[in-house]
Design a protein around this motif. Sequence first.
Motif, mmCIF file in Angstrom:
data_model
loop_
_atom_site.group_PDB
_atom_site.id
_atom_site.type_symbol
_atom_site.label_atom_id
_atom_site.label_comp_id
_atom_site.label_asym_id
_atom_site.label_seq_id
_atom_site.Cartn_x
_atom_site.Cartn_y
_atom_site.Cartn_z
ATOM 1 N N VAL A 4 9.965 -5.160 -9.235
ATOM 2 C CA VAL A 4 10.539 -4.530 -8.309
ATOM 3 C C VAL A 4 9.751 -2.900 -8.211
ATOM 4 C CG1 VAL A 4 12.576 -2.661 -8.581
ATOM 5 C CG2 VAL A 4 12.855 -5.130 -9.833
ATOM 6 N N SER B 41 6.721 -2.005 -4.787
ATOM 7 C CA SER B 41 5.475 -2.277 -4.142
ATOM 8 C C SER B 41 4.598 -1.529 -3.809
ATOM 9 C CB SER B 41 5.693 -2.992 -3.031
ATOM 10 O OG SER B 41 6.026 -2.250 -1.926
ATOM 11 N N GLY B 42 4.651 -0.346 -5.066
ATOM 12 C CA GLY B 42 3.437 0.654 -5.258
ATOM 13 C C GLY B 42 2.251 -0.163 -5.438
ATOM 14 N N HIS C 3 10.389 -7.115 -4.764
ATOM 15 C CA HIS C 3 11.528 -6.568 -4.232
ATOM 16 C C HIS C 3 11.117 -5.007 -3.944
ATOM 17 C CE1 HIS C 3 14.389 -9.494 -4.897
ATOM 18 N NE2 HIS C 3 13.854 -9.914 -5.912
ATOM 19 N N GLU C 4 11.089 -4.652 -2.711
ATOM 20 C CA GLU C 4 10.890 -3.259 -2.288
ATOM 21 C C GLU C 4 11.827 -2.469 -1.618
ATOM 22 O OE1 GLU C 4 8.513 -0.420 -2.954
ATOM 23 O OE2 GLU C 4 10.016 0.352 -1.544
ATOM 24 N N SER D 261 -0.943 9.035 -0.996
ATOM 25 C CA SER D 261 -2.228 9.153 -1.387
ATOM 26 C C SER D 261 -3.363 9.052 0.093
ATOM 27 C CB SER D 261 -2.784 7.970 -2.349
ATOM 28 O OG SER D 261 -2.628 6.804 -1.788
ATOM 29 N N VAL E 275 -7.207 9.807 -0.563
ATOM 30 C CA VAL E 275 -8.548 9.714 -1.114
ATOM 31 C C VAL E 275 -8.677 8.846 -2.271
ATOM 32 C CG1 VAL E 275 -10.646 11.124 -1.940
ATOM 33 C CG2 VAL E 275 -9.036 12.030 0.036
ATOM 34 N N TRP F 188 -3.906 16.280 6.280
ATOM 35 C CA TRP F 188 -3.147 15.838 5.137
ATOM 36 C C TRP F 188 -3.004 17.040 4.234
ATOM 37 C CZ3 TRP F 188 -4.658 15.522 0.108
ATOM 38 C CH2 TRP F 188 -4.019 14.396 -0.672
ATOM 39 N N TYR G 59 -1.278 18.988 0.154
ATOM 40 C CA TYR G 59 -0.131 19.368 -0.598
ATOM 41 C C TYR G 59 -0.582 20.403 -1.248
ATOM 42 C CZ TYR G 59 -2.190 16.224 -4.363
ATOM 43 O OH TYR G 59 -2.868 15.650 -5.244
ATOM 44 N N TYR H 18 8.838 9.917 -7.979
ATOM 45 C CA TYR H 18 8.347 11.108 -7.940
ATOM 46 C C TYR H 18 9.472 12.283 -8.203
ATOM 47 C CZ TYR H 18 4.855 8.610 -5.196
ATOM 48 O OH TYR H 18 3.826 7.752 -4.796
#
Length: 510
Positions: free
Chosen positions: A10, A12-13, A33-34, A59, A61, A358, A360, A408
């Motif tokens: 469960v 798909s990271g 399953h994603e 992500s 880098v 990019w 954050y 997250y």
Amino acid sequence: MTYTVDAAVVGSGPNGLAAAVTLARAGLRVEMHEAAGSVGGGLRCEAYFDGDIRHDVCSAVHPMAAASRFFREFDLAARGVELIGPDIGYAHPLDDGRAGLAFPGLDATCDGLGADGPRWRQLMEPLLEHSTGLVDFFMDGQRSLPGDPVAPLLLAARLLPRRLIRGFRGDVAPALLTGVAAHAVGKLPSLASDAVAMLLGQLAHGAGWPLPRGGSERIAHAMADDVRAHGGTLHTGSLITSLHELDHARAVLLDTGPDQLLRLAGDRLPARYARQLRRFRYGPGAAKADFLVSGPIPWTNPEVGRAGTVHLGGSHTAIARQEGLTVRGTPTGEPFVLLVDPAATDPGRAREGRRPVWAYAHVPNGDPRDPVDLVRSRVEKYAPGFSDTVLAARGVPAGDLETYNPNYRGGDIGAGAMTLYQSVARPVPRLDPWRTPLPGVFLCSASTPPGPGVHGMCGHLAALSALRHRFGIREAPSLGPEPAPPSASPTSAPGGPADPADREGPAGRG
Ligand SMILES: Cc1cc2nc3c(=O)[nH]c(=O)nc-3n(C[C@H](O)[C@H](O)[C@H](O)COP(=O)(O)OP(=O)(O)OC[C@H]3O[C@@H](n4cnc5c(N)ncnc54)[C@H](O)[C@@H]3O)c2cc1C
């Protein structure tokens, strides 16, 4: 019970994919399953503003995809994924125009640090000589004896005197190292952040802090292709809301946080284990800001523009103060910011007059602030005129990040605070933290050891646990890019005797 698949994954990271790769290569029939419309989790890219400019959603880098045992064996290069090393791994501009620069080799870095060069070399060089041992020590979740026993000893010799920063004389080297320590997203200094500084710091001079040519999604695509090549199936737009939906799978691996395990399992979990899961703590949040800009960033110090990653936070003292406030839940107007200008390393990411940026910011967990102006003013401080290059911008407050990905929580991109305790007891203190008390149910996300980052090791280690306990398969499958073997599913013919504990019901366990 008749099972129609051996394993259902469960999510798909990178960890769900690493689990699926490992299981499919052991000859199991695997389905994924994603919930989202595409595979990849933290490896996705999207064209936010312009059809042909792709932005890394999470992500960007990948030091760990260059160095972890899973990816060393999986061999991204042999699958056509090129990890490009920037001219300068990471840079750290200071308020007066000077900058710390971490070059791929130690010589240039130490030369640039002047009087603090010898101390930097003394910290990094021995670790660099034992880099693979150090990476494996961290990445095996400290659950096996270190293959290179010197690596943890070298690490301990650096961490235990608690004077990593105090050993420097100037202000550039402490700032440079603190920017790396801040990747732990927590209190500074701490043993956990010092350990992160040593692990990632030495990698910048060895395996590197590379970017995948074309964007992070390339890594996910290579992994998904491997799952398919070994008979696995991937279902996107498939949100799993209860473990009952997966009763047809002999093993279930969850690329989710402990809170989702609690929800998916309902009242099936033993009370003590459920209580332990509820005690799992989340860390500060990240607020993501993406920009479409018209040209290279006008850094005051032009060397900064050659770096893959740029840390914006100023001096060691300033970053420690910002991070301390963030951990305590106090919003600051000058948060620590990580920034990547992908086209500086991979010019193919830009088009004439348009390139992605990019970034954050570290903010309190659940912070509702739109980060675009916060990040823009941080960049402007070290690159006056940046705002004039911005064609379009898009911000995601930390509090909204879990809508994109429930792992997250409150914007905690580490999927759980990276304290020393939680880096080992993740999500609960167990010898095999990937295995839950529910027979056949395993956790494989970054909420398990070794924690956050794109290294695939949480998924790989969870899959090895599932192979051992659910299928009686004790040998780790080969992960290298050889042609797929003919399909042989143990759904009807198990590979060997499974752990008898997994044949028990949940009652009386935990
Ligand atoms: C903004 C940001 C920047 C980052 N930068 C970096 C970086 O530069 N380098 C780095 O190494 N790491 C970085 N990270 C961290 C890295 O992305 C994560 O540590 C990593 O992706 C964790 O992998 P995972 O497989 O555990 O989970 P994830 O990548 O979070 O994937 C989990 C997947 O499971 C799916 N899912 C969850 N619940 C369900 C359900 N019930 N049913 C079906 N599907 C479900 C989700 O949709 C998601 O696709 C960053 C993260 C963020 C958010």
